[in-house]
Structure formats: structure tokens, C-alpha cells
Design a protein around this motif. Structure first.
Motif, short mmCIF file in Angstrom:
data_model
loop_
_atom_site.label_atom_id
_atom_site.label_comp_id
_atom_site.label_asym_id
_atom_site.label_seq_id
_atom_site.Cartn_x
_atom_site.Cartn_y
_atom_site.Cartn_z
N GLY A 10 -79.17 -21.38 6.31
CA GLY A 10 -78.93 -22.80 6.04
C GLY A 10 -78.96 -23.10 4.55
O GLY A 10 -79.05 -22.19 3.72
N PHE A 11 -78.90 -24.36 4.23
CA PHE A 11 -78.86 -24.82 2.84
C PHE A 11 -80.09 -24.32 2.06
O PHE A 11 -79.98 -23.47 1.16
CB PHE A 11 -78.74 -26.35 2.85
CG PHE A 11 -79.12 -27.04 1.58
CD1 PHE A 11 -78.67 -26.60 0.34
CD2 PHE A 11 -79.95 -28.18 1.62
CE1 PHE A 11 -79.03 -27.26 -0.83
CE2 PHE A 11 -80.30 -28.84 0.46
CZ PHE A 11 -79.86 -28.37 -0.77
N ILE A 12 -81.27 -24.79 2.42
CA ILE A 12 -82.47 -24.44 1.65
C ILE A 12 -82.86 -22.98 1.93
O ILE A 12 -83.19 -22.22 1.01
CB ILE A 12 -83.65 -25.38 1.98
CG1 ILE A 12 -83.26 -26.84 1.72
CG2 ILE A 12 -84.89 -25.01 1.17
CD1 ILE A 12 -84.26 -27.87 2.25
N ASP A 31 -81.52 -16.85 12.57
CA ASP A 31 -80.69 -18.06 12.48
C ASP A 31 -79.66 -18.02 13.60
O ASP A 31 -79.10 -16.96 13.88
CB ASP A 31 -79.99 -18.13 11.10
CG ASP A 31 -79.55 -19.53 10.75
OD1 ASP A 31 -78.74 -20.11 11.52
OD2 ASP A 31 -80.01 -20.08 9.73
N SER A 35 -76.13 -24.83 12.22
CA SER A 35 -75.65 -25.58 11.06
C SER A 35 -75.54 -24.68 9.83
O SER A 35 -74.96 -25.07 8.82
CB SER A 35 -76.57 -26.77 10.75
OG SER A 35 -77.89 -26.32 10.52
N GLY A 36 -76.06 -23.46 9.91
CA GLY A 36 -75.97 -22.52 8.79
C GLY A 36 -74.70 -21.68 8.88
O GLY A 36 -73.99 -21.71 9.88
N ILE A 52 -84.47 -19.77 17.81
CA ILE A 52 -85.91 -19.55 17.68
C ILE A 52 -86.65 -19.67 19.02
O ILE A 52 -87.77 -19.20 19.15
CB ILE A 52 -86.57 -20.48 16.63
CG1 ILE A 52 -86.21 -21.95 16.87
CG2 ILE A 52 -86.24 -20.04 15.21
CD1 ILE A 52 -87.03 -22.93 16.04
N LEU A 72 -88.00 -22.64 8.50
CA LEU A 72 -87.07 -23.70 8.08
C LEU A 72 -86.09 -24.09 9.18
O LEU A 72 -85.47 -25.15 9.10
CB LEU A 72 -86.27 -23.26 6.84
CG LEU A 72 -87.05 -23.15 5.54
CD1 LEU A 72 -87.57 -21.74 5.34
CD2 LEU A 72 -86.22 -23.55 4.35
N TYR A 140 -86.52 -37.29 14.83
CA TYR A 140 -86.62 -36.16 13.89
C TYR A 140 -87.97 -36.21 13.17
O TYR A 140 -88.70 -35.21 13.13
CB TYR A 140 -85.46 -36.22 12.89
CG TYR A 140 -85.63 -35.32 11.70
CD1 TYR A 140 -85.60 -33.93 11.83
CD2 TYR A 140 -85.82 -35.84 10.41
CE1 TYR A 140 -85.75 -33.09 10.73
CE2 TYR A 140 -85.97 -35.02 9.31
CZ TYR A 140 -85.94 -33.65 9.47
OH TYR A 140 -86.10 -32.82 8.38
N LYS A 144 -90.97 -33.37 13.69
CA LYS A 144 -91.52 -32.58 12.59
C LYS A 144 -93.04 -32.84 12.47
O LYS A 144 -93.80 -31.93 12.19
CB LYS A 144 -90.83 -32.95 11.27
CG LYS A 144 -89.35 -32.61 11.21
CD LYS A 144 -89.06 -31.12 11.31
CE LYS A 144 -89.10 -30.42 9.99
NZ LYS A 144 -88.48 -29.06 10.06
N VAL A 170 -83.77 -33.23 -0.62
CA VAL A 170 -83.38 -32.01 -1.32
C VAL A 170 -81.85 -32.04 -1.53
O VAL A 170 -81.12 -32.48 -0.65
CB VAL A 170 -83.77 -30.76 -0.51
CG1 VAL A 170 -83.58 -29.50 -1.33
CG2 VAL A 170 -85.22 -30.87 -0.01
#
Ligand code: NAD
Length: 302
Positions: A10-12, A31, A35-36, A52, A72, A140, A144, A170
Motif C-alpha cells: 500500500g501507500f505507507i 497483502d 488497495s495496494g 490477513i 498496516l 472506520y 481502528k 499522511v
């Protein structure tokens, strides 16, 4: 160090994987590419294309025996969480529990969780510290926060060491143009296509924007020892959406058309997080100024 990164495509996560590899770590990635993208992923990392929640994940963690798990992987889209809370909870709550169980069994030394300012919901305060009341305004934010609570209880009941990093907004290269968190990427996409930039509400809502490399540095610092607490990864500086756009327009070097649209229902007006705790506990602080980070993101988007 053996590091397992969930959401490493993914992004981060992909920036974190790059930095870990650069630092000589042996890196494993889980992953499912929801979305990655494989194109984000460093080829030196060992990839396991899995959800996961998949039953194979526990066996995998048993075989890898990571020292540190950076978690993540998430359903990280606020809007989608509101449309499909069950799927959001499956990934963000059930998925986290699944990983926690495996980490206890394999005595993982540090479970580093990517959390979010969304756990606070709408707070009428100039700057938020970690002792602020948590009251999420989306599923969301709730999922979290629930994941955070499970992590803390896995520590209390089974001794699993952890660090929770609550990120501000971010931004940086590889971010996809979607959602509130992705406002920089959304604006960049429109700047490049020449389409009008849509501003939700009056544009005076403020956010705390942190460059992705600073977030990666906080994760690396957190890998040094388990703090067994939650802390912000932020700049502590708030900037309005209007001034963000001004800065991006200057970098772009040409005028842009803007359109005001209705505010998003339930949108948070102001969000700015103190980073003093992370500074005290990890010796970490952000180093990339907004203009410099935006210039990097702009160049990447071309
Ligand atoms: P992202 O969507 O780019 O990355 C998430 C990664 O997880 C993707 O590669 C995706 O394919 C993977 N993934 C999702 N569900 C999965 C599943 N069930 N099994 C395996 N892999 C799965 O998002 P990001 O912006 O890089 O966010 C990373 C983390 O940081 C998330 O936990 C998010 O909640 C948190 N966070 C992000 C921001 C932000 O501004 N981007 C702010 C606060 C917190």
C-alpha cells in the motif's frame, strides 16, 4: 531484524518496506492487493498475497517468526466503512485479532499498529493530546479504536509488547486519489488533468498533514523498543484546505479552477495532533516541511 509488514504493497506500507530493506532488515509482506499494488512493492521483500484473515496467516507467522510485526493492512476508506461496516470490521477488527493471536503464539517482540486520528471523531480543540476522549464519528474510526483496545488487552492478558502510532493526514508519492486522507493526491490528480478542484464546504476546515517519510521514520524508531502505549505521528501544525490548495497551485505554477461543493456529512472541522509524546518516547520528530513534501508528491504525480 526480521520484519513482517501487513499492507506492505500500500501507500505507507511500501515506503516502510523500502526503508526497512535499506536498513538491512529481512522483510516479509502480507497483502491481498485490495488497495495496494505489486508495482509499489520492493522486489527484495518476500510477498505473501493473502488476506490477513486467511487461516494460512498463522502458519506463515509461525514459519517466519518475525521480531517485529508492522500492521498496516486495513480497510482505510472512511466512506466505505459507512457503506459496509461489516466488511470494515472484518478486516480492521477480526484481521487484527487474527494477527495478535499468532504474534502471542510466536512471542513477537513488538506489534506496531498504524492507527489514526479518526479515533477521536470531532474534537473542538486546537491541538489534541493522546489523553483526549476517543469518540469516533465513522465505523472506520471505531474499528481502528477497537483494534487498539484488543492490542492493549493482548498486552495486559498475554504480555504482547506493542506500540500504537496514531497518524494525522499522511501524504506523499504512491498515495491514491481517494477519500479524505487522500486530499493531496485528489488535488494533484485534478491539477494534472486540468479539471476543476472541488472543495467540500468552505475550505476553511484544517488538517495536520505529515509526509510519508516522516511516518516511516516514526515506525523505524518504534521498532527499537515496545513502548506499550499509543502516540501521535503528526506535525502538530494545522493548515486549512484552502491554504493547502494555494501552496499546491504555486508549485503547479498555473491558475486552477475551483468549485465549492456541499460539506461532507459528519466531516471533521479541525484536526491537529500534538507529537510531543512520540518525541519524548521515541526521540522522533517530523523533518520534512510541507512545501518540500508537496513538491515531492507533485513531481511523483506527473
Ligand atoms: P492503503 O490502502 O494504501 O494500504 C493498505 C494496504 O493493505 C493495501 O496494500 C491493501 O491492499 C492492504 N490490505 C487491505 N486489506 C487487506 C486484507 N484484508 N488483507 C491483506 N492486505 C490488505 O492505505 P495507507 O494509506 O497506506 O494506510 C496504511 C495504514 O495507515 C492503514 O492501517 C490506515 O488505517 C493507516 N492510516 C493511514 C492514514 C493516511 O492518511 N493514509 C492516516 C491514518 C492512518
Amino acid at each position: 531484524m526480521k520484519a513482517l509488514v501487513t499492507g506492505g504493497a500500500g501507500f505507507i506500507g511500501s515506503h516502510l518496506v523500502d526503508a526497512l530493506i535499506l536498513n538491512g532488515a529481512e522483510v516479509f509482506v502480507i497483502d491481498n492487493f485490495s488497495s495496494g499494488h505489486s508495482s509499489n512493492l520492493n522486489t527484495a521483500a518476500a510477498l505473501y498475497q493473502l488476506d490477513i484473515c486467511d487461516s494460512q496467516v498463522k502458519q506463515l507467522i509461525k514459519e517466519i517468526k518475525p521480531d517485529v510485526l508492522f500492521h498496516l493492512a486495513a480497510q482505510a476508506d472512511v466512506g466505505r466503512s459507512v457503506r459496509n461496516p461489516a466488511e470494515d470490521a472484518r478486516v480492521n477488527i477480526d484481521g487484527t485479532i487474527h494477527l495478535l493471536e499468532a504474534c502471542v503464539e510466536e512471542s513477537v517482540k513488538n506489534f506496531i499498529f498504524s492507527s489514526t486520528s479518526a479515533v477521536y471523531g470531532n474534537v473542538e480543540r486546537e491541538i489534541i493530546t493522546e489523553d483526549e476522549l476517543t469518540s469516533p464519528s465513522s465505523f472506520y474510526g471505531f474499528s481502528k479504536l477497537a483494534a487498539e483496545c484488543y492490542i492493549k488487552l493482548f498486552h495486559k492478558l498475554f504480555g504482547l509488547p506493542y506500540t500504537i502510532l496514531r497518524y494525522a493526514n499522511v501524504y506523499g508519492p504512491r498515495q491514491l486519489p481517494k477519500g479524505d486522507g487522500g486530499v493531496v493526491a485528489v488535488f494533484l490528480e485534478r491539477l494534472n488533468s486540468g479539471e476543476a478542484i472541488l472543495i467540500q464546504g468552505d475550505g476553511e476546515q484544517t488538517r495536520d498533514f505529515i509526509y510519508v517519510e516522516d511516518v516511516v521514520a516514526a515506525n523505524l524508531a518504534a521498532a527499537e523498543y515496545a513502548t506499550n502505549t499509543a502516540m501521535h505521528v503528526s506535525t502538530g501544525i494545522s493548515i486549512s484546505i484552502n491554504s493547502l490548495l494555494d501552496t499546491l497551485t504555486k508549485i503547479h505554477g498555473a491558475p486552477v479552477e475551483t468549485q465549492l461543493t456541499d460539506p461532507r456529512p459528519g466531516d471533521i472541522k479541525h484536526s491537529c495532533l500534538s507529537n510531543k509524546l512520540a518525541n519524548n518516547l521515541l526521540g522522533w520528530q517530523p523533518v520534512v516541511p510541507l512545501v518540500e513534501g508537496l513538491e515531492h508528491a507533485y513531481r511523483f504525480s506527473k
